[in-house]
Design an enzyme around this catalytic site. Sequence first.
Site, short mmCIF file in Angstrom:
data_model
loop_
_atom_site.label_atom_id
_atom_site.label_comp_id
_atom_site.label_asym_id
_atom_site.label_seq_id
_atom_site.Cartn_x
_atom_site.Cartn_y
_atom_site.Cartn_z
N GLU A 7 -4.30 3.06 3.88
CA GLU A 7 -4.25 2.76 2.45
C GLU A 7 -3.53 3.88 1.71
O GLU A 7 -4.04 4.99 1.59
CB GLU A 7 -5.66 2.59 1.88
CG GLU A 7 -5.72 2.28 0.40
CD GLU A 7 -4.96 1.00 0.07
OE1 GLU A 7 -3.91 1.10 -0.60
OE2 GLU A 7 -5.42 -0.08 0.49
N GLU A 10 -3.53 5.68 -4.18
CA GLU A 10 -4.49 6.74 -4.45
C GLU A 10 -5.48 6.37 -5.56
O GLU A 10 -5.17 5.58 -6.44
CB GLU A 10 -3.77 8.03 -4.88
CG GLU A 10 -2.84 8.61 -3.84
CD GLU A 10 -1.39 8.24 -4.06
OE1 GLU A 10 -0.52 8.86 -3.46
OE2 GLU A 10 -1.15 7.29 -4.86
N SER A 63 -3.68 13.42 0.09
CA SER A 63 -3.07 13.62 -1.24
C SER A 63 -3.20 15.03 -1.80
O SER A 63 -2.95 15.98 -1.09
CB SER A 63 -3.54 12.54 -2.22
OG SER A 63 -3.17 11.26 -1.74
N CYS A 77 -6.10 9.34 -1.17
CA CYS A 77 -5.76 8.02 -0.67
C CYS A 77 -6.71 7.63 0.46
O CYS A 77 -7.77 8.22 0.62
CB CYS A 77 -4.31 8.00 -0.20
SG CYS A 77 -3.92 9.32 0.98
N HIS A 247 3.58 11.45 -2.23
CA HIS A 247 2.87 11.12 -1.00
C HIS A 247 3.49 9.86 -0.41
O HIS A 247 3.77 8.90 -1.14
CB HIS A 247 1.38 10.92 -1.28
CG HIS A 247 0.76 12.12 -1.92
ND1 HIS A 247 0.44 13.25 -1.23
CD2 HIS A 247 0.45 12.37 -3.21
CE1 HIS A 247 -0.05 14.16 -2.06
NE2 HIS A 247 -0.05 13.64 -3.28
#
Length: 353
Positions: A7, A10, A63, A77, A247
């Site tokens: 995933e 964030e 992150s 995240c 990111h």
Amino acid sequence: MAVSGFEGFEKRLELRFSTTNNNPMGLRLIDFESLDQVLNEVQCTVVSAVANHSFDAYVLSESSLFVYPTKIIIKTCGTTQLLKSIRPFIHLARTLSLTLRACRYSRGSFIFPKAQPFPYTSFKDEVVIVEESLPNSLRYRKASVMTPSNNNNPSRAWHVFTASADVEPDEPLVVVEVCMTELDRVNARSFFRRKGDGKNSDSAGKEMTRLSGIDTINANAFICDFAFDPCGYSMNGVDGDRYSTIHVTPEDGFSYASFECGLSLYDDGHGDISEVLTRAIDVFRPDCVSVATTYGGEDYSHEVTKRVERMLAKKLGLTCRSRLVDEFPGSGTVVFQSFTPRRQYSSPEGGEQ
């Protein structure tokens, strides 16, 4: 779309404090062991760090974390438990004679929502947890899910909760948060490690920064970068009192990249918002782009919003498909824009536009 994967979207938390003492370091006096304990609750760790005279910037395993004298920004995240950091951060600030003045929690819509733990399966549940963690003095509160009426992609919804002790915003900077999905496959290759490259995470990260062109987004920034194995990338940029962060989750099927920075409407050499966004988005050439701009102490500028749309259309061929504006007491105005390439947009009748 992949059935499952990492995933990238964030969760972001910003806490702003006021102080009654004259110590200019403020929250930066929190020792690393205490920070590490908070991050352990969140389920992430520090992998790299840099500091200057204005703030401390930490690249996390998921992150980033930024610590200013009176402000903390943390975004994580994956399936991290970000909201577990609220109470510990407030407690640590209290030991330094700082009082919480404002809180903002924001995120996009997850790519894999069913993989999230409670309470992140429901924004309503998240809001309940945040509100229970805050002091009653933050009495001006608002939660909003900004969803375009023509939305056929859930990644374009923007979730925002704010709480403030004051009606008027006290944050002068404009915060820009960009979420990008379906990254260009060629550009995404820059964020995969080469087998047997003999590099550590820091040197591999520097190579990714150079090859991708991230180092050209803000030439004035000192970049603290980190490459994950076998793929993935994070960076924090430090430029005076301004931060930026990127990111990247480059895997095909659930590719994602984020860019965030703090700017001013009338910047002094740090770059126009539309130009900075254009350079950042051009690194990834995504098929879907969402831009959330929070105007704090400055009034919302419709001209700046339109300038961003014109620049992204002219330079990158991205068309703004929706624009939403919402006001939050004590936390300013949020503008949420969604973009897609003109060449890939089909009208309801099925023709290209």
